[in-house]
Design a protein around this motif. Structure first.
Motif: not given
Length: 288
Positions: A183, A216, A221
């Motif tokens: 991420f 991100p 997500v």
């Protein structure tokens, strides 16, 4: 609705409240400053919220801004569809004109055979360019993908349809389904290059694609439906010469995260604007 009332909650590119991409909609944000809009978007926790900051109902023209939980976004397709459906439900179906940070976005709204509102946005001119070697290498590393995971017939590009998106085509549906990325690393690459999402796609057929969109940089997500990335994909396919006549392309997104979404693109070799069509439905709020 006044700026002190709760925002509306819709989910776009679906007719099922459990599917699609949720968006906040604030129909009168004329009394809100940037900090207040950011706070509302963060409180909702959706990938984007659309705020109408100025309105002319007689002309059906609206100034719109979009915020993710972390920052303002220049344009958001799914929140545009959600907003347009909400407006059509209140003002009646017909054409709308949205003034956004990327320019004018015309939206046509109408009702299908079941009476549900369907909205079609017309993007700003879309374009696409090959991705640089360093851009690609850093992204693949953050995604934990290899070059061999990509479809050689669909080269990596940075495509624009209101925002910039890196388009990467997976060689298989299995590769697309297996998404476990870094991420923070991907967010850093995206911030460096100014990308809104990475548009991961798999081509099932020339007129049907599956997509996933890591987001991100927005604090999310993955986006279950991304209208701006879909418009960019239309420009990408046109730039590659894969659209030789006016074509409707179906995109299935969100399936791997349990929020299936359906987006339709109308792309023409004679027009650099892409039309993105979808439905949107209200989401029931707790206690409502």
């Amino acid at each position: 609705m006044t700026s002190t009332e709760a925002p509306l909650r819709y989910t776009a590119f679906t007719s099922d409240p459990e599917g699609g991409n949720p968006a906040g909609v604030v129909l009168d944000a004329s009394g809100l400053d940037d900090a207040a809009m950011r706070a509302i978007a963060a409180g909702l926790g959706y990938s984007e919220t659309a705020f109408v900051t100025r309105r002319d109902e007689a002309a059906r023209r609206f100034r719109v801004r979009y915020f993710s939980p972390l920052a303002e976004v220049a344009f958001c397709g799914h929140a545009t569809i959600a907003l347009s459906v909400a407006l059509a439900e209140r003002l009646g179906a017909g054409d709308l004109l949205l003034d956004t940070s990327v320019g004018e976005i015309p939206v046509a709204t109408g009702r299908d055979g079941s009476g549900a509102v369907v909205a079609t946005l017309t993007s700003v001119p879309a374009h696409s360019r090959p991705a640089g070697r360093d851009e690609l290498a850093a992204t693949l590393s953050a995604l934990r993908w290899r070059a061999a995971d990509l479809d050689p017939a669909l080269p990596p590009h940075v495509a624009f349809g209101g925002n910039d998106h890196l388009v990467l085509a997976a060689a298989s549906r299995e590769r697309l389904a297996d998404l476990a990325y870094d991420f923070d690393a991907l967010a850093a690459v995206m911030r460096e290059h100014g990308w809104t999402t990475v548009n991961l796609v798999w081509r099932e057929s020339p007129e049907r694609f599956h997509a996933r969109n890591p987001f991100p940089v927005g604090g999310v997500v993955e986006d279950p439906a991304t209208g701006a990335a879909a418009a960019a994909l239309g420009g990408y396919l046109r730039a590659l010469g894969l659209v030789v006549r006016p074509t409707t392309i179906a995109i299935r997104q969100g399936e791997d995260m349990g929020r299936p979404s359906d987006l339709l693109l109308d792309v023409s070799p004679a027009d650099d604007r892409v039309r993105v069509t979808g439905r949107a439905v209200p989401i029931a709020q707790a206690g409502a």
